[in-house]
Each structure stands twice: as C-alpha cells, then as structure tokens.
Enzyme design. Structure first.
Site, PDB file in Angstrom:
ATOM      1  N   LYS A 228       3.659 -14.974  -6.749  1.00  0.00           N
ATOM      2  CA  LYS A 228       4.060 -14.420  -5.450  1.00  0.00           C
ATOM      3  C   LYS A 228       5.487 -14.791  -5.091  1.00  0.00           C
ATOM      4  O   LYS A 228       5.985 -15.827  -5.521  1.00  0.00           O
ATOM      5  CB  LYS A 228       3.196 -15.077  -4.370  1.00  0.00           C
ATOM      6  CG  LYS A 228       2.016 -14.294  -3.901  1.00  0.00           C
ATOM      7  CD  LYS A 228       1.358 -15.017  -2.730  1.00  0.00           C
ATOM      8  CE  LYS A 228       1.999 -14.634  -1.403  1.00  0.00           C
ATOM      9  NZ  LYS A 228       2.023 -13.198  -1.146  1.00  0.00           N
TER      10      LYS A 228
ATOM     11  N   GLY B 196       4.079  -9.542   4.121  1.00  0.00           N
ATOM     12  CA  GLY B 196       5.179 -10.245   4.771  1.00  0.00           C
ATOM     13  C   GLY B 196       5.511 -11.578   4.119  1.00  0.00           C
ATOM     14  O   GLY B 196       5.832 -12.553   4.799  1.00  0.00           O
TER      15      GLY B 196
ATOM     16  N   CYS C 110      11.868  -6.506  -0.891  1.00  0.00           N
ATOM     17  CA  CYS C 110      10.647  -6.502  -0.099  1.00  0.00           C
ATOM     18  C   CYS C 110      10.919  -5.851   1.252  1.00  0.00           C
ATOM     19  O   CYS C 110      11.747  -6.312   2.020  1.00  0.00           O
ATOM     20  CB  CYS C 110      10.115  -7.898   0.095  1.00  0.00           C
ATOM     21  SG  CYS C 110       8.569  -7.858   0.997  1.00  0.00           S
TER      22      CYS C 110
ATOM     23  N   GLY D 125       2.058   1.432 -10.351  1.00  0.00           N
ATOM     24  CA  GLY D 125       0.910   2.300 -10.582  1.00  0.00           C
ATOM     25  C   GLY D 125       0.253   2.211 -11.932  1.00  0.00           C
ATOM     26  O   GLY D 125      -0.584   3.047 -12.271  1.00  0.00           O
TER      27      GLY D 125
HETATM   28  C1  LIG Z   1      -0.345  -6.913  -1.914  1.00  0.00           C
HETATM   29  C2  LIG Z   1       0.988  -6.822  -2.579  1.00  0.00           C
HETATM   30  C3  LIG Z   1       1.892  -7.859  -2.461  1.00  0.00           C
HETATM   31  C4  LIG Z   1       3.141  -7.802  -3.060  1.00  0.00           C
HETATM   32  N1  LIG Z   1       4.001  -8.857  -2.968  1.00  0.00           N
HETATM   33  C5  LIG Z   1       5.183  -8.825  -3.616  1.00  0.00           C
HETATM   34  C6  LIG Z   1       6.048  -9.942  -3.621  1.00  0.00           C
HETATM   35  O1  LIG Z   1       5.723 -10.976  -3.058  1.00  0.00           O
HETATM   36  N2  LIG Z   1       7.240  -9.852  -4.269  1.00  0.00           N
HETATM   37  C7  LIG Z   1       7.608  -8.707  -4.941  1.00  0.00           C
HETATM   38  O2  LIG Z   1       8.695  -8.661  -5.522  1.00  0.00           O
HETATM   39  N3  LIG Z   1       6.796  -7.631  -4.976  1.00  0.00           N
HETATM   40  C8  LIG Z   1       5.595  -7.669  -4.338  1.00  0.00           C
HETATM   41  N4  LIG Z   1       4.754  -6.580  -4.410  1.00  0.00           N
HETATM   42  C9  LIG Z   1       5.158  -5.404  -5.194  1.00  0.00           C
HETATM   43  C10 LIG Z   1       4.553  -5.454  -6.599  1.00  0.00           C
HETATM   44  O3  LIG Z   1       4.973  -6.579  -7.304  1.00  0.00           O
HETATM   45  C11 LIG Z   1       4.890  -4.190  -7.397  1.00  0.00           C
HETATM   46  O4  LIG Z   1       6.282  -4.097  -7.534  1.00  0.00           O
HETATM   47  C12 LIG Z   1       4.383  -2.938  -6.733  1.00  0.00           C
HETATM   48  O5  LIG Z   1       3.147  -3.168  -6.118  1.00  0.00           O
HETATM   49  C13 LIG Z   1       4.248  -1.764  -7.694  1.00  0.00           C
HETATM   50  O6  LIG Z   1       3.307  -2.039  -8.700  1.00  0.00           O
HETATM   51  P1  LIG Z   1       1.752  -1.556  -8.632  1.00  0.00           P
HETATM   52  O7  LIG Z   1       1.778  -0.116  -8.231  1.00  0.00           O
HETATM   53  O8  LIG Z   1       1.201  -1.820  -9.981  1.00  0.00           O
HETATM   54  O9  LIG Z   1       1.113  -2.390  -7.579  1.00  0.00           O
HETATM   55  C14 LIG Z   1       3.497  -6.655  -3.789  1.00  0.00           C
HETATM   56  C15 LIG Z   1       2.589  -5.595  -3.919  1.00  0.00           C
HETATM   57  C16 LIG Z   1       1.347  -5.666  -3.325  1.00  0.00           C
HETATM   58  C17 LIG Z   1       0.404  -4.522  -3.475  1.00  0.00           C
END
Ligand SMILES: Cc1cc2nc3c(=O)[nH]c(=O)nc-3n(C[C@H](O)[C@H](O)[C@H](O)COP(=O)(O)O)c2cc1C
Ligand SMILES: Cc1cc2nc3c(=O)[nH]c(=O)nc-3n(C[C@H](O)[C@H](O)[C@H](O)COP(=O)(O)OP(=O)(O)OC[C@H]3O[C@@H](n4cnc5c(N)ncnc54)[C@H](O)[C@@H]3O)c2cc1C
Ligand SMILES: Cc1cc2nc3c(=O)[nH]c(=O)nc-3n(C[C@H](O)[C@H](O)[C@H](O)COP(=O)(O)OP(=O)(O)OC[C@H]3O[C@@H](n4cnc5c(N)ncnc54)[C@H](O)[C@@H]3O)c2cc1C
Ligand SMILES: Cc1cc2nc3c(=O)[nH]c(=O)nc-3n(C[C@H](O)[C@H](O)[C@H](O)COP(=O)(O)O)c2cc1C
Ligand code: FES
Ligand code: FES
Lengths: 261, 306, 306, 261
Positions: free
Chosen positions: B46, B73, B131, B245
């Site tokens: 995270k 957040g 973010c 995705g």
């Molecule tokens: C619940 C949640 C928390 C996330 N927290 C972070 C984070 O702390 N730092 C970050 O760089 N990206 C964060 N992301 C983004 C993911 O790392 C990723 O870039 C994004 O979700 C796209 O990938 P996915 O479609 O496989 O989820 C978060 C995504 C989700 C869904």
C-alpha cells in the site's frame, strides 16, 4: 476462510423480495460462527464485478448445509435469486468475527434486537445461545405484517416481541418500543439492522454500565478479507487509537461502545 | 530449462511478471493466509506516507459496470510503522518488495523515500504521483510534467533503490508525463493508476462515495491502460509495469504486447483471492498456445503490426 | 397535467430528455423501422463533414468489459448529401434535429456549420471537437482550451442555430475546456465523447482495430462521464447534454443529478434497439419512486450533498 | 427484423466446441431467408456487452423452430453453449440480405463451398435450392475428420465432396482442391468460410465470366442493423462508388466480384 463452490439446494422466496437459499458446501466452508458472513460471487461476468456479503442464517453441520436469507436490492441479489437447485455458486468464507459469547458466564439474560433484513443472522446466534443455556428474548421489527418473516423460528427460541411500523403485527412502532424499561433486565444484547436503528440502540444503552452489547454492521466492501481498507468504521479512540477498524475482518460484529455510527 | 516466466526490471530479476497492484493487497497478511506469497514475482504494498493517515470517510467503495470506485484516501500507519511492523514480516517470503510511496509535499516524498529505500528488504520504490483521492497537491504531481519531473528528480537523489513512477491516466498527454519522469531519472514506469469517476445514489440523490469522487479500477479501464502503455512504450526506454483491469493470463499477454515488462493485478484480487497464483499457472499454457518461449519476448510485440 | 419529462435546452423545448448519441443511430432510418422516432426528445445524427469521408479500414469494432471500442473514422456522405438526402426525410418526425459536425480545419467546420444551420429542419449544431479517430487536428481541438475557444467562436459567428460543443474526456482538466467554450459563446455542452482505448488479439499479436486505437463507449465509461459532468456543472451556466454508458432510466437520473439537462443514449442502442422508447417509458415510474414531479428539477441535485 | 425472446429447446455439442441449438420463436422471427443471421443476446449483463451474430442453419416453419450451429470461440459463444432447454434468449432478426436465388433461371447447376464453421448456413440454402429443383453439389472443408460435422445432412442434398487438411477424411487438402476444373460445370456458387478461403475462391473464379457467385462475409459488428458503420467491407468502385458496404445490412452475402477481401 476458504474459497469453494457450493451447490444450491433450494432458493425460494419467503416474502416478496426476501429469499431463503440453502446450499451444500464442502467441509471447511461450513465451520462458521454466528454473525460471520460469506462473500458470494453472484455471476461469472465482470458486471456486477464484486462479490456480495451475506450473513449466515443457519447451519446444518451434519449435512454441511448453509442457509442464507437475503433481500433483493439490486443487480447482485437479483442474480442470486435466479439461482436454481443444482447451480453452483462460489463462496468465500466464513469471513469476519461473529457474535462473541457473553464475556461473563453469569450473564444469562440475553436479548436479540433485529430490524428487517438484519434479523436472519440473529437466528443462528439465538440457537447457539440456547444450546449454551442462555435465556433468550427476541425483539423483531418489520415494516408491516406483510413484510414479516422468521417469526415462528424465533418463537421456538423463546419470548419474541414484534413491532411493525404500520401496526399490522405486534405493537405499532420500532424495535425500541419493544423495550419495557422497568421490567427488562437483560445483561447482554446483540443487534443487527439498519444503521439508524443501531445508532438508537447504542444511544439507549450507552450509559448503562452493566450491559454488554454487540452490533453487527454493514459497510460497502472491496476485498472482504481486510486487505483494501474499503469497509472501515470509525472507532472511539478510547478503544482503538487507529481511529478506524475494518468491518469485514475486525467485524462485522463490534462491542457497541467502540464504534461511532 | 530456463524459467519461461522470468522477466527483468532493469537489474531486478523476477521469477514471474505477476505482482499485486498497490493498495489491493494491503501488506500481504490477508493473502498470505490463502497461499504462499513466494509464488509471486514481487510484492507491492500500500501507499506509505510520512505520517499515519486515517483516510477518507465511508462509503469508500462503489461498484460500476465491470469496475469499482475507491476513495480509501491513502489510509496507512506511516513510514516508521511500515518499516517496523510490516517489512520484516514480508521479508520472510524472499520475494522482491516494492513500496508505493505518496505524499503531499516534495519533502514528504523525499523523507519517505530516504527512509524506506534504506531498508535492505526493499527492492524498489513505486512513486505514487497519481492518487486522486487525497485533496492535496497529489493530483498536480501526476498531471503536470514539470512538477512530476522535479518530484522524480528529488526522490531519485535520495533513493538507494530503483524508482518507478506510477502514472495517472487522468491526463491529456500521457507520453509527455512519461518522458518527463524518464528524463528526471526514473528507472521505470508503473501504469496506470485509477481514473477519476463517481456514482450517484437515487435514494439519497447524493454521490455514493463520501468523498464524492473516487478512483475507477477493474476490467472497465483495461482498454485505456493498454492504449496508454502502447503509446508510452514507443517513446521511452525504461521498463513499464502494466496494470488496469487484469483478471486473466490472456489479459497479461495483452499488456505485454502493448509494452509492459511485468504486470500488477489489483481489483481482481477482490473477486478471486487466488487470482494471482491462477494467472501464474495459466501463463505457461497461454505461451504454449501462442508458441512463445519466454514471456519477455512479447514485450512491445503489439507494435509490429505492419 | 404538465408533461413531467419536458426539458429545456436554452429556448429549445424537448418533450423528453432522451436522444440518440451521435454516430450510434445513423440518420435514424434503421431505428425508424422499429419504432416511431416521434417518441424521442430529439434526433442527433452522425458526424457530418464538408466532404464525403470513407472512414477507417476494418475491424472498426472491438469489445471490452462493459464497453466497446470503435474506430469508424467519421464515415459520412458529406454535408451536401446529408442536407439533400437525410434531413428532409428526418423532418417528417417533427422532432428537433441536432447535427453533429466535424472537420479537420477551422474552415471546414465553419463551412459545414454555415450550410447546415441554414437548413430550417436543423434545431441545433453539436460541434464534435473530440473525435479521436481521425488522424488530424481533431484531437487538438478537443484537448487545448485555446484552440477549442477559437473554433467555437468561429462556428458561433456563422451558425444560425444554437451550438453545443461536445467535449472529449481525454483531457487533464475538463473544466478549463468547458469554460473556454462557454466563453467563446457555446450555447451548451455535450459530454462525454469516447475515451481512447485499445485491445490486442493474442493470435495475431496485433491491435484488434485496424486503426490500432479507438473510442471507448458503453457502461464502462459511465462513472467517468458522471464525474466530468459533475465538475463542469458547477463551473458553467450553460446546459449540458449528458452521455456515456446510459442503458436505463436509473442511469438517466444519475446524469441529471450530476448536472445534465438532457441525455443521449449511444452504445445501448446496439444491445437493445428499443432502449430509448423503453427508457422514456420507465422514467415516469422512477420519478414516482423518487417522489419527483418534473425531471428537470433533478438537474445538478447531486451537488446538494451536505 | 424483429426483437423477441426464443425458448431454447435443445443445445448440444455436435463435435468438441461445435454446438447445435434449437429454439422456438414467435411467428415473425422465423421468416428467415437462407444466409440471413440473428443477432443474439448471450447474457443479461453488460459483460460481454454486444450481441453475437449467428447465421441460420435450418428452419422448421411449421413449428416455428430455428436451428443454429456455432463454434465456441470466446466469452459470448461460451455463454451461449451454457443455455439449457427452457432458457430464454433474446434474438434480433432475421437480419441482413441472405443468399439470392440464381439470377438466371436456366442456371441449374449450383455448388456450395463451405469451410469449417462457415458450412452450417449453406445447409438451409441447399435445402431451399433443392426445393426449387436446382442441382446442388457441396464441397466441404474441415481441419480433420475429428472436427467434421453435418456430412449426412449435405449428402441428403446431393453430391458432397469432403477435404480435410490432415487427410483423415475425404481428400487431403482444402476445399479448393475439391474442384476438378475439367469436369465441373457449375453455373452458380455460394460460399461461406474463413476470409482466406473466400479470397482464394474469388480469385479462382474472377475471370470466369459465365459464373455467378456469392460470398457470405463476417465482420465485427456494433448495431447489426446498419446504423453504426462498424461492419463495412470495401467494395469495388465499379459496383459501388461509395467504397464501402455494410456487412450487417447490405450483406452478409455479396456477389463475389463486388467485394475487396
Ligand atoms: C482499493 C484500492 C486501493 C488502491 N490504493 C492505491 C495506492 O495506495 N497506491 C497506488 O499507487 N495505487 C493504488 N490503487 C490503484 C491500483 O494500484 C491500480 O493502479 C489500479 O487499481 C488499476 O489496477 P486494477 O484495475 O487491476 O485494480 C488502489 C486501487 C484500489 C482498487
Ligand atoms: C457483513 C454483511 C452482511 C450482510 N448480510 C446480509 C444478509 O444476511 N441478508 C441480506 O439481505 N443482506 C445482507 N447484507 C447486505 C447485502 O450485502 C446487500 O444488500 C447486497 O450486497 C446488495 O447488493 P445488490 O447488488 O443487490 O445491490 P446494489 O445496490 O446493486 O449493490 C451495489 C453495491 O453496493 C453494495 N451494497 C449495497 N447495499 C449494501 C449494504 N447494505 N451493505 C453493504 N454493501 C452494500 C453491494 O455489495 C454492491 O457492491 C449484508 C451486508 C454486509 C456488509
Ligand atoms: C453474419 C455473421 C454470421 C455468423 N454466423 C456464424 C455461425 O453460424 N456460426 C458460428 O459459429 N459463428 C458465426 N459467426 C461468427 C460468430 O459471430 C463469432 O464467432 C462470435 O461472435 C464470437 O463471439 P465470442 O464471444 O465467442 O468470441 P470473442 O472473440 O470473445 O468475441 C469478441 C468480439 O469479437 C466479435 N467476433 C469474434 N469473432 C468474430 C467473427 N468471426 N465475425 C464477426 N465478429 C466476430 C464478437 O462478436 C465479439 O464482439 C458469424 C459472424 C457473422 C458476422
Ligand atoms: C459507433 C460509434 C460512433 C460514434 N460516432 C460519433 C460521431 O460521429 N460524432 C460524435 O460526436 N460522437 C460519436 N460517437 C460517440 C457517441 O456519440 C457518445 O459520445 C459515446 O459513445 C458515449 O456514449 P455511449 O456510452 O452511450 O455510447 C460514436 C460512438 C460510437 C459507439
Ligand atoms: S472490504 Fe477490504 S478491508 Fe474490508
Ligand atoms: S454493425 Fe452497425 S452498421 Fe453493421
């Protein structure tokens, strides 16, 4: 916690929009405590994307059968209610921390306070408490007689009082109106229902130092297992300095004084 | 025989290209109950900030067609706690650890980078300039090439490990963001972070999320992620960790074809907690079907379309 | 009793807020075989250019999770043919006709706007500054506020009917685009156009679309559309026609809450050709459930969240 | 063209990955010409989003039954093959322009040239031509005996020659190798199959002025009814100055000299 497939045995409406689903699972999936929940995959598509959390309503350990009762709300529960006997559904669970037994073993008088679709999880809890020889009273609130369910089941556990908003069954009012302050000397309460109801119960008992009480909360979930921090609830800093706990893994059941609703 | 799934991110060798996306895997403790984290190519944790963050009020999650919105957040215990409580535990898996770092000011980022990159268990920093959830300068770092350049440069100066910059897709020109951070010395790119989106609740008539807007992730954004990686790949010479995705081994191949050298899986973990080990297992079959030896051969192959 | 679905776009009164999204309804001929186009609030036709365009090679369509990509490339017979062959036929439905116009140069747009706005049947021009498919200045018009300002101003000068500018979501700052075109005299906004995305074919290892990239539409983009409309609504005082992934009456309400005064339905027509009449029928039920009299009362209500 | 629900009567594999589905429809949905197709909604979710085009394989007008034969390729056809008898599926159709009858009524010798999953639509065409007393020869190409299907059905229409790539059934080779240039005096051909095959057939007969021929094309579709311009095919400017025609509404069947493959 395990992920596995369950076979739907029955899935039938109890009332309009409220369904009872019985499924057969593998061994380890059925080792569930009252108040725990399963995170259910409702379809094999990416829309709806997320699993749906549904609490355990009853368990038949001998036959490895789980019963859920759920209300059809939106896309996910609509798909769930379309499952037919023989269909397979993917369960992740049991998840979370359920209802703890009363801390002090001499507290024998327990009340279950449930509102609407918050009622089903209290049933397995009640059964469990009865087995352990607690004295259980149930207070159940519904919108109307028409929307009421599970009353016979709770009657089989002990005294059961009913309130309906429209007065069509039991007294007219909410679950809180079922509490007779003078007479009721409950030592422990367990409650599940809409947030407003839980808040009212929390307030009602907050300054009663002798009572022990637990609330089962709902929050929108991502992972369901504690990894995403999506489902947090604010906690009183006297109980936890971190400020937030996770409903999915620290809860869904919390000691009632800890959470800020 | 050579490990067909092995990939390289600069000097860092991964046994396979699959890692969790930051924020979707906590610090690994929950998933470690389900499978051996040694299976993964790397572990990404995270976002870590200098001080503890409590994150946003709830609801923090909303569902959308083939996607989800989150407004967590950046809830996290702060860099000191991560170093003391999480990293030592994670190091038992002997798998490269990548720490995602975030902040409000350049100095915050620099302080976190300095501390965390000094921890021997940390293989790499992922600089989260994107973010969209925190009401702070965060969004600007990720949308202005000059600001991103300065931040990357400052972090590179103090970091003892490679720095990957995680790009935000909420920009007009992703290539200029990528080339700016490459110029600033970034060792690689992570892309994409979430798109900003929202939902409304018909009953309350309000936004579903307490924070009103949140980050859109999941299969819905895959075509956007692929397009951005594809565009950036042709314009940089540093490796790209692709994400957005991914739910299957086939998706992983698409990201490689677009230009990724490794990939991260985020939202899919929430639907199937075993998704990463399953993808790792499936990849060999897909490579067989495609007649490909090493997965690394596929990086950027989608450009050879003529 | 008053028609609960009636909405106003400036002086133009629509009997209901539902219209097709440009390019998803051709010139109405196919859907007219299925239902009476008089049911619709307005009819929006395909992008019209000065000269005939043949569009892009095929495949032009690819599917994505809850979405689709298209790279039609503005295929259309040119403004003269549209005026001669399509508009007279469409006028029989006595429903406001909105013509989407596109071009490569400012002069092209101006020429099309001049010609088409002189046709009595045309109620409004929708200025497509955002089509990502044509390899031309098109993309720049839609991503640079200054260029969008100039284009809007030039078209406004010649147009005899209101001009709505259709914004591209592929920008860092949608609000600055919206305020720029408002300042230039736009009578309203249409948002959003498609996001740029792509897919790869594992067998060929190439992009699925012959044009490599295409425009992403459908339910997948709904949360992004809502967020952009929500942001823009607070910053402009001209009406917004909302679109992006609408498939149901409930979706329509979400767009109103975000700030739309009317909506367009695009991709959903391909899945259910009767979707627009169905939505129109459903809207009254949803308004009843919400206890709302006029749908127009809901525009921007989502902002009252405190 | 109509949209309506069909009830699945049967849906069973003919060969690995190749399914035959019979559905019962309302009246107007069954008024289909050979070579037309239906645009099928495979699920009630937005993923997969689009309908899937499947050609008519056979029709039983008396009982209002349609038969489709399809190969499981990806998400959409996978969902289709999971439909069980009694399930409802949403059809839009019949769509497009199917196979025209030979223009000149004195052309009686017709050949059907089909490759793989392009073969099923030729069957209903063959039946139709036989009824009109044309003389029909069928040339069918498969990968292998293992993957072959519908051979008995075509044999019932008349002479049927088979080619397989691996030589496990009929001659070893492609459908083109089934043409004996010296002996075959076909006056009209109809063909459906992979693009490469259609291209080869087009080239083979292009300079044969006396032959009339039709190709059934596939293209990725959006609307399926002619509104989106997604499914165009390039046409020879001698036949159409516009340069492109729509496979869904101008086709899927085109006179073989018109299209540029
Ligand atoms: C619940 C949640 C928390 C996330 N927290 C972070 C984070 O702390 N730092 C970050 O760089 N990206 C964060 N992301 C983004 C993911 O790392 C990723 O870039 C994004 O979700 C796209 O990938 P996915 O479609 O496989 O989820 C978060 C995504 C989700 C869904
Ligand atoms: C721990 C827990 C136990 C629950 N047990 C039960 C039960 O036993 N019986 C029952 O009927 N319901 C129960 N619920 C509520 C149930 O999960 C929701 O009603 C259901 O997820 C709604 O999904 P939907 O797709 O039908 O509705 P939609 O509104 O379409 O759901 C959209 C999204 O919002 C989420 N969501 C909607 N309502 C809620 C809610 N109240 N709480 C959490 N997330 C929500 C969904 O999970 C989904 O991600 C429980 C919720 C939690 C958190
Ligand atoms: C007019 C017409 C008639 C057809 N008739 C038949 C038939 O009778 N039997 C049969 O088995 N197949 C037929 N096809 C091909 C069939 O439509 C595709 O195999 C099917 O759509 C694949 O969907 P999928 O989800 O399984 O595959 P996926 O690859 O997951 O599909 C992804 C997307 O690509 C499209 N697509 C994939 N392959 C094709 C293709 N070959 N042609 C057009 N679009 C494609 C899909 O429709 C979908 O939008 C026909 C195609 C057309 C255009
Ligand atoms: C096949 C197709 C063609 C389109 N053509 C145009 C066009 O000519 N002009 C335009 O402004 N937008 C065009 N669009 C964009 C749509 O009008 C709409 O903005 C977008 O698809 C989002 O709405 P939806 O998700 O409801 O489809 C097209 C979209 C599709 C899918
Ligand atoms: S749902 Fe992810 S932490 Fe609770
Ligand atoms: S699929 Fe839309 S025109 Fe053919």
């Amino acid at each position: 916690m395990k992920q596995g497939l369950a076979t739907v045995l029955r899935n039938e409406p109890l009332k309009e929009r409220v369904y009872r689903m019985e499924v057969k699972v593998e061994d380890s999936l059925s080792l569930v405590q009252p108040g725990q929940f399963y995170y259910i995959h409702v379809n094999d598509s990416t829309a709806p994307l997320l699993r749906r959390p549904i609490s355990i309503h009853d368990v038949d350990l001998n036959n490895q059968q789980l019963t859920f009762i759920y209300r059809v709300e939106g896309e996910g529960t609509k798909r769930l209610c379309q499952k037919k006997p023989g269909d397979l559904i993917d369960l992740l669970g049991p998840l979370g921390n359920g209802f703890s037994d009363p801390k002090l073993q001499d507290k024998r008088k327990v009340v279950l306070i449930g509102g609407g679709i918050g009622i089903p999880p209290l049933y397995y809890l009640g059964k469990h408490l009865i087995e352990k020889e607690f004295q259980v009273t149930s207070l159940l609130g519904f919108q109307s007689k028409q929307e009421s369910f599970l009353i016979d089941e709770f009657l089989s556990l002990g005294e059961t009082r009913i309130a309906t908003i429209d007065g069509s069954l039991g007294i007219k009012g909410t679950v809180l109106d079922l509490i007779h302050d003078q007479l009721d000397d409950w030592q422990v309460f367990y409650s599940c229902g809409p947030k407003g109801m839980l808040r009212a119960i929390q307030q009602k008992y907050f300054f009663d130092q002798s009572i022990e009480g637990y609330l089962s909360l709902e929050e929108r979930m991502g992972c369901g297992i504690g990894a995403c921090y999506g489902c947090v609830v604010k906690v009183d800093s006297n109980y936890d300095p971190k400020g937030y706990k996770k409903v999915c893994s620290d809860g869904p059941v919390f000691p009632f004084r800890e959470v800020i609703l | 025989m050579k490990n067909r799934l092995e990939v390289k991110l600069g000097d860092l060798v991964l046994k396979n290209p699959i890692m969790p996306a930051s924020g979707c895997f906590g610090y690994g403790r929950e998933y470690a109950k389900l499978y051996d984290l040694r299976l993964l190519g790397a572990i990404v944790v995270k976002a870590t900030t200098l001080e503890e963050r409590l994150g946003n009020p709830t609801p923090r999650i909303a569902e959308t067609p083939s996607g989800m919105l989150n407004s967590i957040g950046l809830q996290n215990p702060g860099v000191e706690a991560v170093i003391k409580e999480e990293l030592p535990w994670l190091s038992q898996f002997q798998t490269p650890i990548i720490v995602n770092i975030a902040g409000t000011l350049v100095e915050d980022y620099v302080a976190v980078a300095e501390k965390i990159s000094a921890v021997p268990e940390v293989a790499m920093i992922e600089l989260n300039i994107s973010c969209p959830n925190v009401k702070c300068g965060g969004i600007t770092f990720g949308t202005d090439p000059k600001v991103a350049y300065e931040l990357t440069k400052a972090v590179k100066e103090v970091s003892k490990v490679p720095v990957y910059v995680k790009l935000s897709p909420n920009v007009t020109d992703i290539v200029s963001m990528a080339t700016a951070v490459e110029e600033a010395g970034a060792d690689g790119l992570s892309m994409i972070n979430t798109l900003i989106g929202m939902r409304f609740d018909l009953k309350t008539r309000k936004p579903v999320l307490a924070n009103q807007v949140g980050g859109l992730s999941g299969p819905a954004i895959k075509p956007i992620a692929l397009r951005m990686i594809y565009e950036v790949y042709k314009n940089v010479s540093i490796p790209i960790i692709g994400m957005g995705g991914i739910t299957s081994a086939e998706d992983v191949i698409e990201f490689f074809l677009a230009g990724a050298s490794a990939v991260a899986v985020g939202t899919a973990n929430f639907i199937d907690p075993y998704v990463m080990p399953k993808i790792i297992q499936d990849l060999e079959r897909v490579l067989d079907e495609m007649g490909v030896g090493q997965i690394s051969e596929l990086t950027g192959e989608g450009w050879n379309y003529q």
